[in-house]
Scaffold this motif. Sequence first.
Motif, PDB file in Angstrom:
ATOM      1  N   TYR A 214      -3.561  -1.280   2.289  1.00 51.82           N
ATOM      2  CA  TYR A 214      -3.791   0.013   1.646  1.00 51.82           C
ATOM      3  C   TYR A 214      -5.277   0.353   1.531  1.00 51.82           C
ATOM      4  CZ  TYR A 214      -2.617  -3.578  -1.911  1.00 51.82           C
ATOM      5  OH  TYR A 214      -2.470  -4.751  -2.600  1.00 51.82           O
ATOM      6  N   GLY A 215      -5.945   0.361   2.687  1.00 53.17           N
ATOM      7  CA  GLY A 215      -7.360   0.698   2.742  1.00 53.17           C
ATOM      8  C   GLY A 215      -7.579   2.038   3.410  1.00 53.17           C
ATOM      9  N   PRO A 216      -8.520   2.835   2.929  1.00 62.14           N
ATOM     10  CA  PRO A 216      -8.787   4.146   3.550  1.00 62.14           C
ATOM     11  C   PRO A 216      -9.386   3.977   4.937  1.00 62.14           C
ATOM     12  CG  PRO A 216     -10.472   3.618   1.925  1.00 62.14           C
ATOM     13  CD  PRO A 216      -9.435   2.542   1.811  1.00 62.14           C
ATOM     14  N   PHE A 217      -8.914   4.785   5.862  1.00 58.10           N
ATOM     15  CA  PHE A 217      -9.415   4.723   7.235  1.00 58.10           C
ATOM     16  C   PHE A 217     -10.654   5.612   7.352  1.00 58.10           C
ATOM     17  CE2 PHE A 217      -9.468   5.895  11.752  1.00 58.10           C
ATOM     18  CZ  PHE A 217      -9.386   4.623  12.315  1.00 58.10           C
ATOM     19  N   GLY A 225     -14.004  -0.629  20.139  1.00 60.99           N
ATOM     20  CA  GLY A 225     -14.952  -1.735  20.206  1.00 60.99           C
ATOM     21  C   GLY A 225     -14.394  -3.062  19.729  1.00 60.99           C
ATOM     22  N   SER A 226     -13.121  -3.067  19.312  1.00 62.89           N
ATOM     23  CA  SER A 226     -12.463  -4.309  18.866  1.00 62.89           C
ATOM     24  C   SER A 226     -11.190  -4.508  19.680  1.00 62.89           C
ATOM     25  CB  SER A 226     -12.152  -4.238  17.370  1.00 62.89           C
ATOM     26  OG  SER A 226     -13.333  -4.037  16.610  1.00 62.89           O
ATOM     27  N   PRO A 227     -11.325  -4.717  20.992  1.00 64.25           N
ATOM     28  CA  PRO A 227     -10.163  -4.673  21.888  1.00 64.25           C
ATOM     29  C   PRO A 227      -9.191  -5.832  21.739  1.00 64.25           C
ATOM     30  CG  PRO A 227     -12.097  -5.415  23.090  1.00 64.25           C
ATOM     31  CD  PRO A 227     -12.575  -4.985  21.721  1.00 64.25           C
ATOM     32  N   ASN A 228      -9.602  -6.913  21.080  1.00 62.55           N
ATOM     33  CA  ASN A 228      -8.750  -8.101  20.998  1.00 62.55           C
ATOM     34  C   ASN A 228      -7.962  -8.191  19.700  1.00 62.55           C
ATOM     35  OD1 ASN A 228      -9.766  -9.162  23.519  1.00 62.55           O
ATOM     36  ND2 ASN A 228     -11.655  -9.631  22.418  1.00 62.55           N
ATOM     37  N   ALA A 229      -8.150  -7.229  18.815  1.00 68.04           N
ATOM     38  CA  ALA A 229      -7.547  -7.311  17.481  1.00 68.04           C
ATOM     39  C   ALA A 229      -6.135  -6.741  17.474  1.00 68.04           C
ATOM     40  CB  ALA A 229      -8.413  -6.573  16.467  1.00 68.04           C
ATOM     41  N   ALA A 230      -5.196  -7.562  17.035  1.00 68.03           N
ATOM     42  CA  ALA A 230      -3.843  -7.091  16.744  1.00 68.03           C
ATOM     43  C   ALA A 230      -3.812  -6.708  15.269  1.00 68.03           C
ATOM     44  CB  ALA A 230      -2.822  -8.180  17.039  1.00 68.03           C
ATOM     45  N   VAL A 231      -3.471  -5.460  14.974  1.00 68.31           N
ATOM     46  CA  VAL A 231      -3.660  -4.917  13.627  1.00 68.31           C
ATOM     47  C   VAL A 231      -2.322  -4.649  12.952  1.00 68.31           C
ATOM     48  CG1 VAL A 231      -4.688  -3.058  12.272  1.00 68.31           C
ATOM     49  CG2 VAL A 231      -5.831  -3.857  14.358  1.00 68.31           C
ATOM     50  N   LEU A 232      -2.168  -5.208  11.767  1.00 69.67           N
ATOM     51  CA  LEU A 232      -1.029  -4.925  10.896  1.00 69.67           C
ATOM     52  C   LEU A 232      -1.541  -4.105   9.727  1.00 69.67           C
ATOM     53  CD1 LEU A 232       1.922  -5.391   9.905  1.00 69.67           C
ATOM     54  CD2 LEU A 232       1.088  -7.498   8.807  1.00 69.67           C
ATOM     55  N   GLY A 233      -1.195  -2.830   9.675  1.00 70.37           N
ATOM     56  CA  GLY A 233      -1.609  -1.962   8.578  1.00 70.37           C
ATOM     57  C   GLY A 233      -0.547  -1.940   7.494  1.00 70.37           C
ATOM     58  N   VAL A 234      -0.918  -2.299   6.263  1.00 66.86           N
ATOM     59  CA  VAL A 234       0.029  -2.391   5.153  1.00 66.86           C
ATOM     60  C   VAL A 234      -0.231  -1.249   4.172  1.00 66.86           C
ATOM     61  CG1 VAL A 234       0.854  -3.814   3.236  1.00 66.86           C
ATOM     62  CG2 VAL A 234       0.192  -4.891   5.403  1.00 66.86           C
ATOM     63  N   TYR A 235       0.829  -0.504   3.858  1.00 63.43           N
ATOM     64  CA  TYR A 235       0.708   0.648   2.969  1.00 63.43           C
ATOM     65  C   TYR A 235       1.802   0.612   1.904  1.00 63.43           C
ATOM     66  CZ  TYR A 235      -2.490   2.610   6.415  1.00 63.43           C
ATOM     67  OH  TYR A 235      -3.559   2.813   7.252  1.00 63.43           O
ATOM     68  N   ARG A 250      -3.169   5.298  12.645  1.00 64.46           N
ATOM     69  CA  ARG A 250      -2.199   5.093  13.720  1.00 64.46           C
ATOM     70  C   ARG A 250      -2.677   5.718  15.022  1.00 64.46           C
ATOM     71  NH1 ARG A 250       1.753   7.054  11.321  1.00 64.46           N
ATOM     72  NH2 ARG A 250       2.962   5.211  10.716  1.00 64.46           N
ATOM     73  N   ASP A 251      -3.206   6.914  14.940  1.00 60.38           N
ATOM     74  CA  ASP A 251      -3.690   7.594  16.147  1.00 60.38           C
ATOM     75  C   ASP A 251      -4.848   6.827  16.786  1.00 60.38           C
ATOM     76  OD1 ASP A 251      -1.814   9.553  15.730  1.00 60.38           O
ATOM     77  OD2 ASP A 251      -3.216  11.008  14.869  1.00 60.38           O
ATOM     78  N   ALA A 252      -5.755   6.308  15.950  1.00 53.31           N
ATOM     79  CA  ALA A 252      -6.902   5.562  16.481  1.00 53.31           C
ATOM     80  C   ALA A 252      -6.447   4.258  17.129  1.00 53.31           C
ATOM     81  CB  ALA A 252      -7.902   5.282  15.362  1.00 53.31           C
ATOM     82  N   LEU A 253      -5.462   3.597  16.546  1.00 54.31           N
ATOM     83  CA  LEU A 253      -4.927   2.365  17.124  1.00 54.31           C
ATOM     84  C   LEU A 253      -4.288   2.640  18.482  1.00 54.31           C
ATOM     85  CD1 LEU A 253      -3.376   0.960  13.835  1.00 54.31           C
ATOM     86  CD2 LEU A 253      -5.122  -0.214  15.177  1.00 54.31           C
ATOM     87  N   ARG A 254      -3.527   3.706  18.562  1.00 54.97           N
ATOM     88  CA  ARG A 254      -2.910   4.072  19.841  1.00 54.97           C
ATOM     89  C   ARG A 254      -3.962   4.423  20.889  1.00 54.97           C
ATOM     90  NH1 ARG A 254       1.742   7.896  17.133  1.00 54.97           N
ATOM     91  NH2 ARG A 254       3.348   6.272  16.877  1.00 54.97           N
ATOM     92  N   PHE A 260      -0.383  -3.140  17.520  1.00 53.28           N
ATOM     93  CA  PHE A 260      -0.407  -2.834  16.093  1.00 53.28           C
ATOM     94  C   PHE A 260       0.984  -2.572  15.553  1.00 53.28           C
ATOM     95  CE2 PHE A 260      -0.293   1.452  17.776  1.00 53.28           C
ATOM     96  CZ  PHE A 260       0.411   2.185  16.829  1.00 53.28           C
ATOM     97  N   GLU A 261       1.076  -2.650  14.231  1.00 49.33           N
ATOM     98  CA  GLU A 261       2.265  -2.246  13.496  1.00 49.33           C
ATOM     99  C   GLU A 261       1.812  -1.675  12.163  1.00 49.33           C
ATOM    100  OE1 GLU A 261       6.517  -4.032  11.777  1.00 49.33           O
ATOM    101  OE2 GLU A 261       5.256  -5.252  13.112  1.00 49.33           O
ATOM    102  N   ILE A 262       2.426  -0.581  11.749  1.00 51.17           N
ATOM    103  CA  ILE A 262       2.176   0.029  10.444  1.00 51.17           C
ATOM    104  C   ILE A 262       3.415  -0.185   9.588  1.00 51.17           C
ATOM    105  CG2 ILE A 262       1.722   2.160   9.183  1.00 51.17           C
ATOM    106  CD1 ILE A 262      -0.667   1.318  10.821  1.00 51.17           C
TER     107      ILE A 262
END
Length: 301
Positions: A214-217, A225-235, A250-254, A260-262
């Motif tokens: 639950y962090g502001p984007f 610039g972080s091509p290796n990061a698998a991101v789990l966004g928790v809300y 979500r749009d930036a991750l895509r 990624f998963e939200i």
Amino acid sequence: MSEFSEYLSSEVVVDYADGLISRREALHRLALLGVGAAMAAPLLAACDAQRADTAAAPTGSPSPAPTGPAGPTPLPTQPITFAGPQGRTLQGAWAAAATPRGAVLVVHENKGLTPHIASVAGRLAAAGWSALAIDLLSEEGGTAKFTDPAQATAALNAAPPGRFVADMKAGIDELLRRNPGHTVGAMGFCFGGGAVWSLLAAGEPRLHAAVPFYGPFPDGASLSGSPNAAVLGVYAQLDDRVNASRDAARDALRKAGLTFEIVTYPGVNHAFFNDTGARFDPEAAAQAWTKLTAWFGEYLT
């Protein structure tokens, strides 16, 4: 007012609207953030009607009593210092896994490096990931210097904008030094969740996993610039303030082509993972812990 200052100020207003702090405490916190009485008074007045409506509304069954923190019993953490940028010394709480599966940088909420955040590092170590909970108030002497949590928040607000990213990158340096041969991830809560998004936006190819809670984007940020990061966004479903930037994340991750998963947990509010806070939800926290450890299990080695 900066984007970060607006976020911190809005958090005070929401805490007042939800009845978690008094008007006097809200005015105190806003003043420390540079919001004068002429601006603060109408902000809080607008909340009074909402608080009255909430009090008058019918309530459901009482929530179950908290069952305790999510995750295993934490391993002990030890205070450490390590090299920061520009010759500065940084502080943190370090927890070493017996047989590390990877390493994780833990970023605190806007009250600084509290015992709760240190315990998260200890829980990660107990689950198999060595962890460093960084103190982003190191330059000010460390979180322990502040007896008033609101002053710690104000100190974070007053820090130079780029310092947090530089310090987090130094934290990754330290994790790689202490855990050679392992990949690194990052996770953070509230302010720390936003800080993890900022770290990704600044470009950090060494990150292989990231879990911002639950962090502001950051407005208009690119994550390429972080091509290796698998991101789990928790809300949290009831966290309208932070959820306003969820679609942008979500749009930036895509757009960056990241894995990624939200995940949005129903019926809970901002800071639902913090077992020391009024919004703690033990069921959602336990589910989130299972989810994040599965995520780290897949993407950190």
